[in-house]
Each structure stands twice: as C-alpha cells, then as structure tokens.
Scaffold this motif. Structure first.
Motif: not given
Length: 293
Positions: A115-120, A143-150, A175-184, A277-280
C-alpha cells in the motif's frame, strides 16, 4: 445416394430397422392404491392417510415427508417408501414449505499487498466495551485506513448487525468522496465475523463495487492495523474508565476518537496525527512509505 441427400448411413439403417414396429407401451403404471405391512396385509391409501394425519397431530407434528415415512414404518409397520408418502402428503396438502437455499457468496481470501497511498485498503473490525453501572456490553465497529491510520468513521451501539456494517461502509465512502460511481474504491478487509459473512454485507459491497476480502481463521496479523488501534483504544480509553451508563460511554469514546484522529501523533506517520497526515499527503503515492500487508 446418401451422400447426395446428406443423410448418415446409420440414420438410414436405423429407420429401416424400426419401420413398421409398434410403439412400445409406456413404462410404469397407476398407483396400486395400497401398501402392505410386515404381516403382508394390504393397507389402503385412505387408511395410510389417516395414519399420516394421526402422526402429525401427535409426535410427528413438525416432521417432513421423509421423517413421516420412518414414523409410519416404525409405529404402523408399513412397508412404504418416501416417494409414496410424498404423494399422499401432497394430496392431503400438508407438505412443509421447502427452505430456500441461497447461493453462496464468493469468498475472497486476503492476499499480500503493498500500500502506497490512502483509500487503497481499509480494515474493519469490532471492539467490545463494558458498562460497569449497567452490567452490559456495547459494541464499537471501527473502519480504519491502514495508510494514514485514520478512523474514517465508526458505529457504536448496544448491538452490531450486518446492516450496521453496511451503513458504516457507505458513510465512510461519503466521507472520503468515493461514493459516486466511477470513483476508485478501496478494498475492504475484515475477519469472518457474522456481520461480515452475511448476505446483506456482501450484497452491499457488490452494489457499491467494492472488493471485500476476508482473512483466514486465526490470522489476526492480517488485520493488524485495526487490531493495533483496538489495543490503543483499550489502553487509553476503555480500561481507564468505569462507565456508569451508556450515555457516558458514548461521550467518552466519541471524545477519544476525536483526539485520536486529530491530535494523537504516530511515529509511523512522521510524528503527525492521522488527519494531519491524510490532509498533507492526500492523493499522493509515497514510494518511500510502503506498507506491506
């Protein structure tokens, strides 16, 4: 000649061999209308139906036709098979409804990833808390994002069901703006708890286009980041507080979640808090920070 009309030799000679022969009589016949018992005495079907009705009004009240068959053999000494009992039960309209066998959801085993980034990759698991004053437990589904630990979001309540896990997943995508169709969409990783192996949660993941992978039994190390957070939650919040009521527990846990996300620093995050860390580094693939899971 056969080549000209494009007819196979075997077909031609077969038709010659059967030509003129009478059609064979259909196999099988009408039911006899009776069965015999072990003394070779004929018992008519109407009498057997009375036996069946007596049985289901007695010990065989919740039996299906196969169990009724054995019941008739044991208590009425009948020589009868389950197919005939099925037919008689159908005539009496006393067949039990067949259970609906649901198709099994495909299980995806958690595999090693870099894993090299958030939301993976997100991990989800349940932590239990105890309310001393009410002598009962409560649930915290994180529910935790393992990259940024949020801790992107969590569910807390006196129960935790598959519908709660599905609702939490939807909230985190929003919350992560990933709900829309086509988002990764991220991969969601869980253990084999009943909330996560349910059809409701699996159907939710399929609807949202999220890959859901489950760790093998007795391998909590494959869910290490959320397990590590639960240790922090236990040591720094749950263990040091004796809750007298659910309202107090909810307030203290909520305050801790805000502290953890916004102010608690992590050495693995370059001594920043998870949200900082996530925002940066949002949207960046940090090749110098790789998490192997």
């Amino acid at each position: 000649m056969l080549k000209v009309v494009k007819l196979g030799r075997s077909t031609y000679y077969y038709n010659l061999s059967v030509e003129g022969k009478e059609k064979a009589a259909p196999k099988g016949g009408k039911p006899k209308g009776y069965s015999i018992n072990i003394d070779s005495i004929k018992i008519c079907d109407d009498q057997i139906k009375e036996f069946i009705l007596e049985s289901i009004n007695g010990d065989a009240i919740n039996y299906g036709y196969r169990k009724i068959t054995h019941h008739l053999r044991r208590y009425y000494n009948l020589i009868i098979n389950h197919k005939k009992v099925y037919r008689l039960c159908k005539e009496l309209k006393i067949l039990k409804e067949q259970r609906v066998i649901k198709s099994k959801m495909k299980r995806v085993i958690a595999i090693n990833k870099i894993i090299t980034g958030s939301n993976q990759l997100w991990e989800m698991d349940i932590k239990y808390g105890y309310i001393e004053g009410e002598d009962k437990f409560f649930y915290i589904l994180n529910l935790i994002d393992i990259f940024d630990r949020s801790i992107i979001d969590y569910h807390m309540g006196l129960h935790c069901e598959s519908k709660d896990a599905a609702a939490l997943l939807r909230k985190c995508l929003i919350r992560r703006n990933l709900f829309e169709e086509g988002a990764n969409k991220p991969v969601i990783r869980t253990d084999n708890g009943p909330q996560f192996v349910s059809y409701k949660f699996s159907a939710c993941c399929e609807e949202l286009g999220i890959e859901h992978e489950r760790i093998l039994v007795k391998t909590p190390n494959k869910n290490a980041h959320v397990e590590s957070f639960h240790r922090i939650l236990e040591d720094e919040c749950l263990k040091i507080n004796e809750f007298q009521g659910y309202a107090e527990a909810y307030r203290v846990v909520n305050e801790f979640m805000e502290f953890y996300n916004n102010r608690r620093i992590h050495s693995s995050l370059r001594f920043m808090s998870p949200n900082e860390f996530y925002n940066l580094y949002f949207g960046e693939n940090l090749t110098n920070i790789e998490i192997r899971v």
